[in-house]
Scaffold this motif. Sequence first.
Motif, PDB file in Angstrom:
ATOM      1  N   LEU A 197      -4.907   1.895  -8.824  1.00 52.52           N
ATOM      2  CA  LEU A 197      -4.304   3.231  -8.749  1.00 52.52           C
ATOM      3  C   LEU A 197      -5.402   4.279  -8.653  1.00 52.52           C
ATOM      4  O   LEU A 197      -6.270   4.346  -9.506  1.00 52.52           O
ATOM      5  CB  LEU A 197      -3.473   3.462 -10.019  1.00 52.52           C
ATOM      6  CG  LEU A 197      -2.901   4.848 -10.248  1.00 52.52           C
ATOM      7  CD1 LEU A 197      -1.638   5.025  -9.432  1.00 52.52           C
ATOM      8  CD2 LEU A 197      -2.573   5.057 -11.715  1.00 52.52           C
ATOM      9  N   ALA A 198      -5.351   5.076  -7.614  1.00 48.99           N
ATOM     10  CA  ALA A 198      -6.316   6.165  -7.498  1.00 48.99           C
ATOM     11  C   ALA A 198      -5.666   7.430  -8.028  1.00 48.99           C
ATOM     12  O   ALA A 198      -4.532   7.732  -7.693  1.00 48.99           O
ATOM     13  CB  ALA A 198      -6.723   6.366  -6.041  1.00 48.99           C
ATOM     14  N   THR A 199      -6.375   8.144  -8.907  1.00 50.22           N
ATOM     15  CA  THR A 199      -5.787   9.354  -9.457  1.00 50.22           C
ATOM     16  C   THR A 199      -6.869  10.316  -9.913  1.00 50.22           C
ATOM     17  O   THR A 199      -8.001   9.902 -10.177  1.00 50.22           O
ATOM     18  CB  THR A 199      -4.863   9.021 -10.647  1.00 50.22           C
ATOM     19  OG1 THR A 199      -4.268  10.223 -11.120  1.00 50.22           O
ATOM     20  CG2 THR A 199      -5.630   8.371 -11.778  1.00 50.22           C
ATOM     21  N   VAL A 252       0.830  -1.200   0.000  1.00 44.17           N
ATOM     22  CA  VAL A 252       0.000   0.000   0.000  1.00 44.17           C
ATOM     23  C   VAL A 252       0.867   1.254   0.000  1.00 44.17           C
ATOM     24  O   VAL A 252       1.844   1.339   0.730  1.00 44.17           O
ATOM     25  CB  VAL A 252      -0.903   0.014   1.261  1.00 44.17           C
ATOM     26  CG1 VAL A 252      -1.783   1.243   1.274  1.00 44.17           C
ATOM     27  CG2 VAL A 252      -1.738  -1.247   1.327  1.00 44.17           C
ATOM     28  N   GLN A 253       0.486   2.205  -0.834  1.00 49.69           N
ATOM     29  CA  GLN A 253       1.140   3.509  -0.759  1.00 49.69           C
ATOM     30  C   GLN A 253       0.046   4.541  -0.507  1.00 49.69           C
ATOM     31  O   GLN A 253      -0.790   4.771  -1.373  1.00 49.69           O
ATOM     32  CB  GLN A 253       1.874   3.812  -2.067  1.00 49.69           C
ATOM     33  CG  GLN A 253       2.621   5.125  -2.010  1.00 49.69           C
ATOM     34  CD  GLN A 253       3.397   5.398  -3.273  1.00 49.69           C
ATOM     35  OE1 GLN A 253       3.455   4.553  -4.167  1.00 49.69           O
ATOM     36  NE2 GLN A 253       3.990   6.561  -3.368  1.00 49.69           N
ATOM     37  N   LEU A 254       0.054   5.125   0.657  1.00 50.30           N
ATOM     38  CA  LEU A 254      -1.004   6.059   1.017  1.00 50.30           C
ATOM     39  C   LEU A 254      -0.692   7.451   0.519  1.00 50.30           C
ATOM     40  O   LEU A 254       0.454   7.812   0.312  1.00 50.30           O
ATOM     41  CB  LEU A 254      -1.183   6.095   2.537  1.00 50.30           C
ATOM     42  CG  LEU A 254      -1.694   4.823   3.177  1.00 50.30           C
ATOM     43  CD1 LEU A 254      -1.763   4.988   4.678  1.00 50.30           C
ATOM     44  CD2 LEU A 254      -3.055   4.465   2.620  1.00 50.30           C
ATOM     45  N   GLN A 255      -1.741   8.229   0.398  1.00 54.70           N
ATOM     46  CA  GLN A 255      -1.566   9.570  -0.148  1.00 54.70           C
ATOM     47  C   GLN A 255      -0.857  10.489   0.836  1.00 54.70           C
ATOM     48  O   GLN A 255       0.119  11.124   0.518  1.00 54.70           O
ATOM     49  CB  GLN A 255      -2.947  10.126  -0.465  1.00 54.70           C
ATOM     50  CG  GLN A 255      -2.897  11.440  -1.187  1.00 54.70           C
ATOM     51  CD  GLN A 255      -4.293  11.926  -1.499  1.00 54.70           C
ATOM     52  OE1 GLN A 255      -5.269  11.471  -0.910  1.00 54.70           O
ATOM     53  NE2 GLN A 255      -4.418  12.831  -2.419  1.00 54.70           N
ATOM     54  N   GLU A 256      -1.409  10.541   2.045  1.00 53.60           N
ATOM     55  CA  GLU A 256      -0.815  11.478   2.993  1.00 53.60           C
ATOM     56  C   GLU A 256      -0.141  10.716   4.085  1.00 53.60           C
ATOM     57  O   GLU A 256      -0.731  10.490   5.125  1.00 53.60           O
ATOM     58  CB  GLU A 256      -1.899  12.305   3.665  1.00 53.60           C
ATOM     59  CG  GLU A 256      -2.187  13.603   2.980  1.00 53.60           C
ATOM     60  CD  GLU A 256      -3.479  14.197   3.547  1.00 53.60           C
ATOM     61  OE1 GLU A 256      -4.137  14.898   2.800  1.00 53.60           O
ATOM     62  OE2 GLU A 256      -3.817  13.880   4.716  1.00 53.60           O
ATOM     63  N   TYR A 261       8.448   5.409  -0.987  1.00 55.36           N
ATOM     64  CA  TYR A 261       7.175   4.913  -0.455  1.00 55.36           C
ATOM     65  C   TYR A 261       6.688   3.738  -1.297  1.00 55.36           C
ATOM     66  O   TYR A 261       6.152   2.761  -0.774  1.00 55.36           O
ATOM     67  CB  TYR A 261       6.100   6.009  -0.460  1.00 55.36           C
ATOM     68  CG  TYR A 261       6.397   7.173   0.445  1.00 55.36           C
ATOM     69  CD1 TYR A 261       5.774   8.399   0.254  1.00 55.36           C
ATOM     70  CD2 TYR A 261       7.298   7.068   1.503  1.00 55.36           C
ATOM     71  CE1 TYR A 261       6.045   9.481   1.074  1.00 55.36           C
ATOM     72  CE2 TYR A 261       7.569   8.145   2.320  1.00 55.36           C
ATOM     73  CZ  TYR A 261       6.939   9.348   2.101  1.00 55.36           C
ATOM     74  OH  TYR A 261       7.213  10.422   2.922  1.00 55.36           O
ATOM     75  N   LEU A 262       6.898   3.857  -2.605  1.00 56.99           N
ATOM     76  CA  LEU A 262       6.520   2.744  -3.472  1.00 56.99           C
ATOM     77  C   LEU A 262       7.364   1.520  -3.119  1.00 56.99           C
ATOM     78  O   LEU A 262       6.876   0.395  -3.071  1.00 56.99           O
ATOM     79  CB  LEU A 262       6.717   3.142  -4.945  1.00 56.99           C
ATOM     80  CG  LEU A 262       6.254   2.135  -5.991  1.00 56.99           C
ATOM     81  CD1 LEU A 262       4.784   1.808  -5.811  1.00 56.99           C
ATOM     82  CD2 LEU A 262       6.498   2.666  -7.387  1.00 56.99           C
ATOM     83  N   LEU A 268      -2.194   2.013  -4.843  1.00 48.80           N
ATOM     84  CA  LEU A 268      -1.453   3.271  -4.882  1.00 48.80           C
ATOM     85  C   LEU A 268      -2.437   4.432  -4.887  1.00 48.80           C
ATOM     86  O   LEU A 268      -3.264   4.541  -5.783  1.00 48.80           O
ATOM     87  CB  LEU A 268      -0.582   3.340  -6.145  1.00 48.80           C
ATOM     88  CG  LEU A 268       0.318   2.124  -6.396  1.00 48.80           C
ATOM     89  CD1 LEU A 268       1.043   2.259  -7.724  1.00 48.80           C
ATOM     90  CD2 LEU A 268       1.318   1.965  -5.269  1.00 48.80           C
ATOM     91  N   ASP A 269      -2.330   5.276  -3.879  1.00 47.85           N
ATOM     92  CA  ASP A 269      -3.254   6.416  -3.787  1.00 47.85           C
ATOM     93  C   ASP A 269      -2.552   7.697  -4.212  1.00 47.85           C
ATOM     94  O   ASP A 269      -1.747   8.237  -3.473  1.00 47.85           O
ATOM     95  CB  ASP A 269      -3.786   6.538  -2.351  1.00 47.85           C
ATOM     96  CG  ASP A 269      -4.965   7.484  -2.260  1.00 47.85           C
ATOM     97  OD1 ASP A 269      -5.511   7.633  -1.146  1.00 47.85           O
ATOM     98  OD2 ASP A 269      -5.343   8.077  -3.284  1.00 47.85           O
ATOM     99  N   GLU A 270      -2.874   8.151  -5.431  1.00 47.36           N
ATOM    100  CA  GLU A 270      -2.317   9.393  -5.980  1.00 47.36           C
ATOM    101  C   GLU A 270      -0.791   9.457  -5.828  1.00 47.36           C
ATOM    102  O   GLU A 270      -0.253  10.382  -5.230  1.00 47.36           O
ATOM    103  CB  GLU A 270      -2.931  10.608  -5.273  1.00 47.36           C
ATOM    104  CG  GLU A 270      -4.433  10.581  -5.183  1.00 47.36           C
ATOM    105  CD  GLU A 270      -5.098  11.588  -6.087  1.00 47.36           C
ATOM    106  OE1 GLU A 270      -4.428  12.133  -6.975  1.00 47.36           O
ATOM    107  OE2 GLU A 270      -6.304  11.799  -5.929  1.00 47.36           O
TER     108      GLU A 270
END
Lengths: 345, 277
Positions: B153-155, B49-53, B108-109, B122-124
């Motif tokens: 992937l969220a974008t 998981v890669q979070l946005q914030e 982070y990735l 992956l979030d943004e």
Amino acid sequence: MSKALVEMVKGRMREFRREPSAFFFVLFMPLVWMLILGGAFSGGSHPRAAVGWIPSEGEFGARVQQALSSNPDFMLQRGDAAQQRKNLGKGAVDLFIEPTADSRLLYHYDAQHPDAQHVRRWVDETIQTAFGRSNPVISEARPESVPGSRYIDFLLPGLLAFSLLTTSLFGTGMTLVLHRRENLLRRFLTTPLRTHDYILSHLIGRLLIMVLELAVILSAGFLFFGFRIQGSWVAFLGLCMIGTASFTAIAIAAGARMTQTSAYNSLVNLLTLPMMLLSGIWFSRSHFPAWSQDLLQLLPLTALVDGLRHIALEGEGWRDVQGQMGLLALYGILAFLWARKRFRW
Amino acid sequence: MALLGPNGAGKTTLIEMLVGLTPPDSGAIEYGGCSFFTHKAEILETIGVQLQESTLYKKYTVRETLQLFASFYRGPTQEAALLTRLNLQEKADTRLEKLSGGQKQRLYLGCALVHNPQLLFLDEPTAALDPQSRRHLWELIQSLKKEGRGVLLATHYLDEAEFLADRILILDQGHVIATGTPRELISQHSRESQLDVQVRHLDREAWTRMQREFARLRLQGDLEAGWVSAAGEPADLEVLLQQLLAHHKGTVQAVTMRQSRLEDVFLQLTGRKIRDE
């Protein structure tokens, strides 16, 4: 110990090493307190009383003055009545003597002040003996040197306990709140890392740093002031560990859901500052009224300080501090249970 | 698969539910038939998981951070190879606080990849990155696809979704409003192509005639400025273009015919633009 726990404990130590303010706060501060206060209160070896004297004409006055000034136990402060009242108010003298025209002495002092009563008797006895009173019973002084009776001996265990408390609350606790605010903890939630490994790593890291604190404070105490632990070393260390673990659990519980460091800071200050005064760190808690003593003994910091003093100054061991250890352990367990339920990543 | 939608559409919330950060109000989440909630620990071993914030320990080095994440997982991990792949070998012993935005995102990735997961969320990942870093990250994600890993992937970047996604889920205000491949979406929801022609001289009568004849192509034009614009089926547009060329040979200066894009799909479906800039 799991792979994750080992790695996380390494991480805790790394964080401490790489944060210069932590170093200062944890190691340097207690030293500074100790050196300043220990130095200030170590005083001369010879206890003296400050006595005010209103000089007068005549033989009587001269004889009294002679009797007092030739005695090394007294520091004479000369001055008129107005000056002496000021001295008394300032605490520069414990008592002042006013000779009268008909060869009497008036002792002026504050009866509320514990030392003043004692100085009055001392001064009077000196003067009476100088004027010829003889004592029917022969008595001599046999000074005993009791180790651990100086102010620094009283202060050091208090400083140590206080240091352990503040490091846990302001160090570990604050770090947790900060990490939570930065969403650091959330990232961990998406991994198989278990909550108890995370919390345990903070506890173990804290205990390792505690060993460092102990080493620094006790060595400095020994080197500069000849401080020694009269009782069992093992019990001393054990009590420190239980105290630290307890305080760390309290820190985690206090910040369990907080994300604002300012809120956490306020809460922790609210806890530590009163305790610092009430638990007898800087001065004996016997100064507080008798009815409050039972309550004061229930404070976690009091438990640790009392226990450490019993061991260090009175030479006691495990058995004698069981009550304190039990109380600290109880606080720790309650805090842990609370944190477990309410902890937010 | 890309989760495409404007800010506030619910992309992050959806991902957070899928990886266990937020409990859903209702419904079930299953990974390969197994309920997420009963098999959480095992499932977490297989996803990255890669979070946005989120930030990580800024005083740790790149290597130390990867080692930390590696320690959370049971299976074998490949930190060294990962550093090369992320192009962070030179920064391996640099503290996080000294990394650039692009380098941090790659790290982070990496933390999401360290245990060789089959599925990535992956979030943004390219938000707030410069174009070059974005490109690098796109290439990384493409290589992950080639390895057979699943990527969600969220974008909110249309070009990102178009470039990387095999399938797209369009989200708006908490609902899925369309799903399909990019081609499918465009052809289903926005069949139009756009034609723009520059003519030096357009005959007034011819113009009025064209407007009548090709009414459904929504003709627009400016005779003085010398351009004509139309939207519709490519076949119809071709007919219009042929007429223009036939009657105004020599004066047609430029012709642009472009296909509708995802932007147009979103606009069609929601009446709003996807970008908030």
